[in-house]
Design an enzyme around this catalytic site. Structure first.
Site, mmCIF file in Angstrom:
data_model
loop_
_atom_site.group_PDB
_atom_site.id
_atom_site.type_symbol
_atom_site.label_atom_id
_atom_site.label_comp_id
_atom_site.label_asym_id
_atom_site.label_seq_id
_atom_site.Cartn_x
_atom_site.Cartn_y
_atom_site.Cartn_z
ATOM 1 N N ARG A 69 7.954 -13.078 -19.297
ATOM 2 C CA ARG A 69 8.870 -12.351 -20.183
ATOM 3 C C ARG A 69 8.092 -11.253 -20.907
ATOM 4 N NH1 ARG A 69 9.486 -14.321 -24.978
ATOM 5 N NH2 ARG A 69 9.965 -16.439 -24.384
ATOM 6 N N TYR A 122 29.157 7.784 -21.273
ATOM 7 C CA TYR A 122 29.379 6.691 -20.316
ATOM 8 C C TYR A 122 30.164 5.582 -21.025
ATOM 9 C CZ TYR A 122 28.194 2.597 -17.521
ATOM 10 O OH TYR A 122 28.254 1.448 -16.777
ATOM 11 N N ASP A 195 20.021 10.085 -22.298
ATOM 12 C CA ASP A 195 20.320 9.290 -21.115
ATOM 13 C C ASP A 195 20.164 10.210 -19.907
ATOM 14 O OD1 ASP A 195 21.506 7.942 -18.973
ATOM 15 O OD2 ASP A 195 22.965 6.913 -20.249
ATOM 16 N N LYS A 220 20.944 3.512 -10.636
ATOM 17 C CA LYS A 220 21.536 4.693 -10.023
ATOM 18 C C LYS A 220 20.504 5.430 -9.157
ATOM 19 C CE LYS A 220 24.866 3.139 -12.597
ATOM 20 N NZ LYS A 220 25.147 3.635 -13.923
HETATM 21 C C1 LIG Z 1 25.456 3.065 -15.233
HETATM 22 C C2 LIG Z 1 25.090 3.827 -16.457
HETATM 23 C C3 LIG Z 1 24.592 3.173 -17.592
HETATM 24 C C4 LIG Z 1 24.484 1.660 -17.678
HETATM 25 O O1 LIG Z 1 23.537 1.144 -16.814
HETATM 26 P P1 LIG Z 1 23.645 -0.308 -16.116
HETATM 27 O O2 LIG Z 1 22.452 -0.376 -15.237
HETATM 28 O O3 LIG Z 1 24.946 -0.354 -15.362
HETATM 29 O O4 LIG Z 1 23.638 -1.329 -17.205
HETATM 30 C C5 LIG Z 1 24.205 3.955 -18.664
HETATM 31 N N1 LIG Z 1 24.333 5.292 -18.643
HETATM 32 C C6 LIG Z 1 24.822 5.957 -17.584
HETATM 33 C C7 LIG Z 1 24.950 7.435 -17.625
HETATM 34 C C8 LIG Z 1 25.227 5.239 -16.448
HETATM 35 O O5 LIG Z 1 25.745 5.898 -15.403
#
Ligand SMILES: *Cc1c(COP(=O)(O)O)cnc(C)c1O
Length: 400
Positions: A69, A122, A195, A220
């Site tokens: 962890r 998001y 982000d 992603k």
């Molecule tokens: C998918 C996404 C998230 C969240 O991420 P997860 O891996 O699904 O928890 C945050 N910000 C953006 C822009 C996203 O596309």
């Protein structure tokens, strides 16, 4: 083997940073250390700590391994690679993008603090602030982050500990000026978090533009193959990095070793994948912009996109995400999402395969009725790296 240094090019760092051949076996890929605990050589005699502070290898930030962890070598390899790609002092890998977001907010905000968030954030980010953080006394205010003066005005009116930015935004692909917003945040004593999920570090490096923290859903583009969920933070300040690492360990939100390994495997090809995503995205956007059944296209690479100039200044390419409004309205948009042959109807984005979705009913259902509500005739495409002629033909056929 020569050590990797930060002066190496992006493609080199993606393949080698944090991934020196295994000292014991020479394995050229970091092994999956599928392990929870580690033998100590006498009480407190942790192994692996000799690399601490050496600036290379997965042991860079650990005083040795005691429990996964706290630190795991495979996760550490991913963290070091991501830090290099974002140009940060340190990165941390989480079980999901949302786990990374949660860690960041709790590390920098206290009850009573206020956060400015994008008015087209998001959906999961909005839900985190609206349904979770609000109960712990951290409040938020949605602002159009593509409008620097609106953010400055909101800062003056509401104050904020943190300005939270996505650029490009999901799903409307609006563009925020990272450098200008860093100035707005810092002149008010606030932090800027970006982000960077839609751009990936290959197209945009927010820390170099003045941001304090970068957030990723590594699910992603970084992972890139729709086979693993994960998240990451990268920061430019060592003290903030310490606080985040403390919280990650204290609440236990780190990702597992196999997830880290899959993500690292994806990261190696990020640059070539992104080049193709950008090419295919641009061609899809151009086709849609001239299609009679398309009312409006949202793609920052189009010259008439309101954020085009800022995007051209701060991004290396415009990415593979394209949204558009169907001229036939909501019913036609929904129907089209079920009619494609190659574009798979599904949530998420950033994988090698093309995806199509209806944000209002799918990814952004949680913002219905809020100021973040998205148009009901909107269709979002994650343009993959398949053959572009096949993709265009698929969309033309589905549009009818
Ligand atoms: C998918 C996404 C998230 C969240 O991420 P997860 O891996 O699904 O928890 C945050 N910000 C953006 C822009 C996203 O596309």
């Amino acid at each position: 083997m020569a050590q990797i240094d930060r002066g190496d090019g992006f493609e080199t760092l993606a393949i080698h940073a944090g991934q020196e051949p295994d000292p014991l076996t020479g394995a050229v890929v970091p092994p999956i250390y599928q392990v929870s605990t580690y033998k100590q050589d006498g009480v407190g005699g942790l192994r692996g700590g000799s690399m601490a502070g050496a600036g290379t290898g997965p042991g860079r930030w650990v005083e040795g391994y005691e429990y996964s962890r706290t630190a795991n070598p495979t996760r550490g390899a991913l963290e070091e690679c991501l830090a290099a790609l974002e140009g940060g002092v340190r990165a941390l890998a989480f079980a999901s993008g949302m786990a990374a977001e949660d860690c960041l907010v709790r590390a920098v905000c206290q009850p009573g603090d206020h956060v400015l968030i994008p008015h087209d954030a998001y959906g999961g980010t909005f839900r985190l602030f609206d349904k979770v953080m609000a109960h712990w006394g951290v409040t938020y205010h949605p602002v159009p982050v593509s409008d620097t003066e609106a953010v400055r005005a909101a800062m003056a009116a509401h104050g904020a500990r943190l300005i939270w930015v996505e650029t490009p935004t999901n799903p409307l692909l609006s563009i925020a000026d990272i450098g200008a917003l860093a100035e707005v945040a810092h002149s008010a004593g606030a932090l800027l978090a970006v982000d960077n999920t839609f751009a990936s570090p290959y197209l945009q490096q927010p820390l170099a533009l003045g941001a304090d923290t970068v957030i990723h859903s590594t699910t992603k583009y970084l992972g890139g193959h729709s086979d693993v969920v994960g998240g990451a933070l990268a920061v430019s300040d060592a003290d903030l990095a310490e606080r985040l690492a403390f919280l990650q360990n204290a609440v236990g939100s780190a990702g597992g070793p196999f997830d880290a390994w899959l993500t690292l495997r994806g990261v190696k090809t990020l640059a070539v994948r992104m080049d193709r995503h950008c090419d295919n995205g641009a061609q899809v956007a151009a086709m849609l912009a001239n299609h009679p059944r398309v009312a409006q296209v949202y793609y920052p690479g189009l010259a008439d996109h309101p954020g085009h100039e800022v995007a051209a200044k701060q991004m290396r390419g415009f990415g593979g995400m394209v949204s558009f409004r169907h001229a036939g309205g909501e019913a036609a948009a929904v129907e089209m999402c079920g009619r494609t042959r190659l574009f798979t109807l599904g949530e998420s984005l950033g994988g090698v395969e093309s995806l199509i979705e209806h944000p209002a009913r799918m990814t952004h259902a949680s913002v219905a009725g809020s100021p973040l509500e998205v148009p009901s005739d909107l269709v979002r495409l994650s343009v993959g790296i398949e053959n572009i002629d096949d993709l265009i033909e698929d969309l033309r056929a589905a549009l009818g």
